[in-house]
Design a protein around this motif. Structure first.
Motif, PDB file in Angstrom:
ATOM      1  N   THR A  29       0.964  -1.197   0.009  1.00 18.41           N
ATOM      2  CA  THR A  29       0.129   0.150  -0.092  1.00 18.41           C
ATOM      3  C   THR A  29       0.885   1.135   0.003  1.00 18.41           C
ATOM      4  O   THR A  29       0.380   2.306  -0.684  1.00 18.41           O
ATOM      5  N   LYS A  30       1.808   1.172   0.759  1.00 21.70           N
ATOM      6  CA  LYS A  30       2.854   2.443   0.849  1.00 21.70           C
ATOM      7  C   LYS A  30       3.511   2.741  -0.277  1.00 21.70           C
ATOM      8  O   LYS A  30       3.662   3.975  -0.778  1.00 21.70           O
ATOM      9  N   ALA A  31       3.949   1.597  -1.176  1.00 19.33           N
ATOM     10  CA  ALA A  31       4.241   1.826  -2.609  1.00 19.33           C
ATOM     11  C   ALA A  31       3.354   2.358  -3.625  1.00 19.33           C
ATOM     12  O   ALA A  31       3.628   3.383  -4.186  1.00 19.33           O
ATOM     13  N   ILE A  32       2.199   2.016  -3.493  1.00 16.82           N
ATOM     14  CA  ILE A  32       1.033   2.269  -4.226  1.00 16.82           C
ATOM     15  C   ILE A  32       0.790   3.910  -4.080  1.00 16.82           C
ATOM     16  O   ILE A  32       0.570   4.642  -4.882  1.00 16.82           O
ATOM     17  N   ALA A  94       8.204  -1.754  -7.156  1.00 19.89           N
ATOM     18  CA  ALA A  94       7.883  -1.691  -8.529  1.00 19.89           C
ATOM     19  C   ALA A  94       9.481  -1.707  -9.199  1.00 19.89           C
ATOM     20  O   ALA A  94       9.942  -0.770  -9.630  1.00 19.89           O
ATOM     21  N   PHE A  95       9.817  -2.840  -9.277  1.00 17.14           N
ATOM     22  CA  PHE A  95      11.332  -3.150  -9.630  1.00 17.14           C
ATOM     23  C   PHE A  95      11.480  -2.762 -11.200  1.00 17.14           C
ATOM     24  O   PHE A  95      12.419  -2.027 -11.623  1.00 17.14           O
ATOM     25  N   GLY A  96      10.481  -2.761 -12.087  1.00 18.90           N
ATOM     26  CA  GLY A  96      10.639  -2.328 -13.531  1.00 18.90           C
ATOM     27  C   GLY A  96      10.714  -0.838 -13.430  1.00 18.90           C
ATOM     28  O   GLY A  96      11.363  -0.284 -14.437  1.00 18.90           O
ATOM     29  N   LEU A  97       9.833  -0.050 -12.850  1.00 15.98           N
ATOM     30  CA  LEU A  97       9.965   1.330 -13.001  1.00 15.98           C
ATOM     31  C   LEU A  97      10.971   2.217 -11.830  1.00 15.98           C
ATOM     32  O   LEU A  97      11.392   3.053 -12.239  1.00 15.98           O
ATOM     33  N   GLY A  98      11.386   1.576 -10.866  1.00 16.85           N
ATOM     34  CA  GLY A  98      12.228   1.978  -9.866  1.00 16.85           C
ATOM     35  C   GLY A  98      13.681   1.769 -10.016  1.00 16.85           C
ATOM     36  O   GLY A  98      14.358   2.620  -9.558  1.00 16.85           O
ATOM     37  N   ALA A  99      14.003   0.908 -10.830  1.00 11.99           N
ATOM     38  CA  ALA A  99      15.646   0.634 -10.875  1.00 11.99           C
ATOM     39  C   ALA A  99      15.805  -0.011 -12.188  1.00 11.99           C
ATOM     40  O   ALA A  99      14.913  -0.573 -12.954  1.00 11.99           O
ATOM     41  N   GLN A 100      17.284   0.268 -12.634  1.00 16.52           N
ATOM     42  CA  GLN A 100      17.704  -0.453 -13.683  1.00 16.52           C
ATOM     43  C   GLN A 100      18.779  -1.045 -13.607  1.00 16.52           C
ATOM     44  O   GLN A 100      19.806  -0.464 -12.836  1.00 16.52           O
ATOM     45  N   TYR A 137      16.164   4.898  -9.685  1.00 13.93           N
ATOM     46  CA  TYR A 137      15.922   6.288 -10.295  1.00 13.93           C
ATOM     47  C   TYR A 137      14.806   6.533  -9.446  1.00 13.93           C
ATOM     48  O   TYR A 137      14.667   7.870  -9.049  1.00 13.93           O
ATOM     49  N   ARG A 138      13.996   5.842  -8.761  1.00 16.91           N
ATOM     50  CA  ARG A 138      12.853   6.094  -8.114  1.00 16.91           C
ATOM     51  C   ARG A 138      12.607   5.485  -6.867  1.00 16.91           C
ATOM     52  O   ARG A 138      12.199   4.288  -6.504  1.00 16.91           O
ATOM     53  N   PRO A 139      13.654   5.846  -5.700  1.00 14.89           N
ATOM     54  CA  PRO A 139      13.632   5.201  -4.447  1.00 14.89           C
ATOM     55  C   PRO A 139      12.541   5.191  -3.674  1.00 14.89           C
ATOM     56  O   PRO A 139      12.048   3.961  -3.097  1.00 14.89           O
ATOM     57  N   GLU A 140      11.351   5.855  -3.962  1.00 13.70           N
ATOM     58  CA  GLU A 140      10.170   5.753  -3.322  1.00 13.70           C
ATOM     59  C   GLU A 140       9.150   4.711  -3.902  1.00 13.70           C
ATOM     60  O   GLU A 140       8.221   4.376  -3.227  1.00 13.70           O
ATOM     61  N   SER A 141       9.557   3.876  -4.980  1.00 15.77           N
ATOM     62  CA  SER A 141       9.069   2.765  -5.436  1.00 15.77           C
ATOM     63  C   SER A 141       9.379   1.557  -4.587  1.00 15.77           C
ATOM     64  O   SER A 141       8.865   0.536  -4.934  1.00 15.77           O
ATOM     65  N   PHE A 142      10.358   1.900  -3.699  1.00  8.80           N
ATOM     66  CA  PHE A 142      10.795   0.645  -2.995  1.00  8.80           C
ATOM     67  C   PHE A 142      10.357   0.818  -1.465  1.00  8.80           C
ATOM     68  O   PHE A 142      10.603   1.838  -0.992  1.00  8.80           O
ATOM     69  N   VAL A 143       9.972  -0.429  -0.956  1.00  3.78           N
ATOM     70  CA  VAL A 143       9.658  -0.313   0.714  1.00  3.78           C
ATOM     71  C   VAL A 143      10.452  -1.609   1.190  1.00  3.78           C
ATOM     72  O   VAL A 143      10.124  -2.266   0.977  1.00  3.78           O
ATOM     73  N   LYS A 144      11.275  -1.150   2.232  1.00  2.00           N
ATOM     74  CA  LYS A 144      11.933  -2.119   3.125  1.00  2.00           C
ATOM     75  C   LYS A 144      11.375  -2.217   4.423  1.00  2.00           C
ATOM     76  O   LYS A 144      10.872  -1.210   4.966  1.00  2.00           O
TER      77      LYS A 144
END
Length: 152
Positions: A29-32, A94-100, A137-144
């Motif tokens: 939910t936090k990532a969404i 969101a691995f495809g959008l957040g990092a490469q 690119y988008r660290p906010e797309s990951f939640v640890k």
């Protein structure tokens, strides 16, 4: 897990969320909410085992039909087991959008018998290497998160 800008879950107490499944769902939910629908969950194999072995009060497995096995998904998001994470830690994102992942050099494999007495012993040394880098690119797309932090 080491990027300082990645969102965190489990570093503060969560009210009424005593299970591992609750922690993972709240992370999704936090990532969404940040605008990135999760495409994967990474769990340590011991944590995935604990989730699969969860039972109801009547002794029935909650997550899996034992004869068929279970689909490696939580809340419709695929789960990957990895020993690269410490037990009790997890990563949702969101691995495809957040990092490469950058492949700087293709896999390089070399074989040699020219080490010490390898030639005389009919032995070979094999060296395999690959140079990779990852850009977030988008660290906010990951939640640890960490399952060991007590909930309120």
């Amino acid at each position: 897990m080491t990027n300082p800008n990645i969102q965190s879950m489990g570093l503060r107490p969560l009210a009424n969320t005593p299970t591992m499944l609750d922690w993972v769902r709240k992370s999704i939910t936090k990532a969404i909410i940040a605008g990135y629908p999760s495409t994967g969950i990474i769990l340590h194999p011991s944590d995935w085992e604990a989730i699969e072995l969860s039972k109801s009060t009547d002794g029935q497995y909650i997550w899996v039909n034992v004869p068929d096995g279970g689909v490696s998904r939580l809340w419709r998001v695929p789960v990957v087991q990895s020993t690269a994470l410490v037990e009790s830690e997890f990563l949702v994102g969101a691995f495809g959008l957040g990092a490469q992942l950058w492949d700087r050099e293709q896999a390089n494999v070399r074989v040699s018998e020219h080490h010490s007495d390898y030639f005389a012993k009919n032995m070979l040394a094999i060296l395999a290497e690959e140079r990779l880098a990852m850009t977030v690119y988008r660290p906010e797309s990951f939640v640890k998160g960490d399952f060991t932090v007590a909930s309120a």
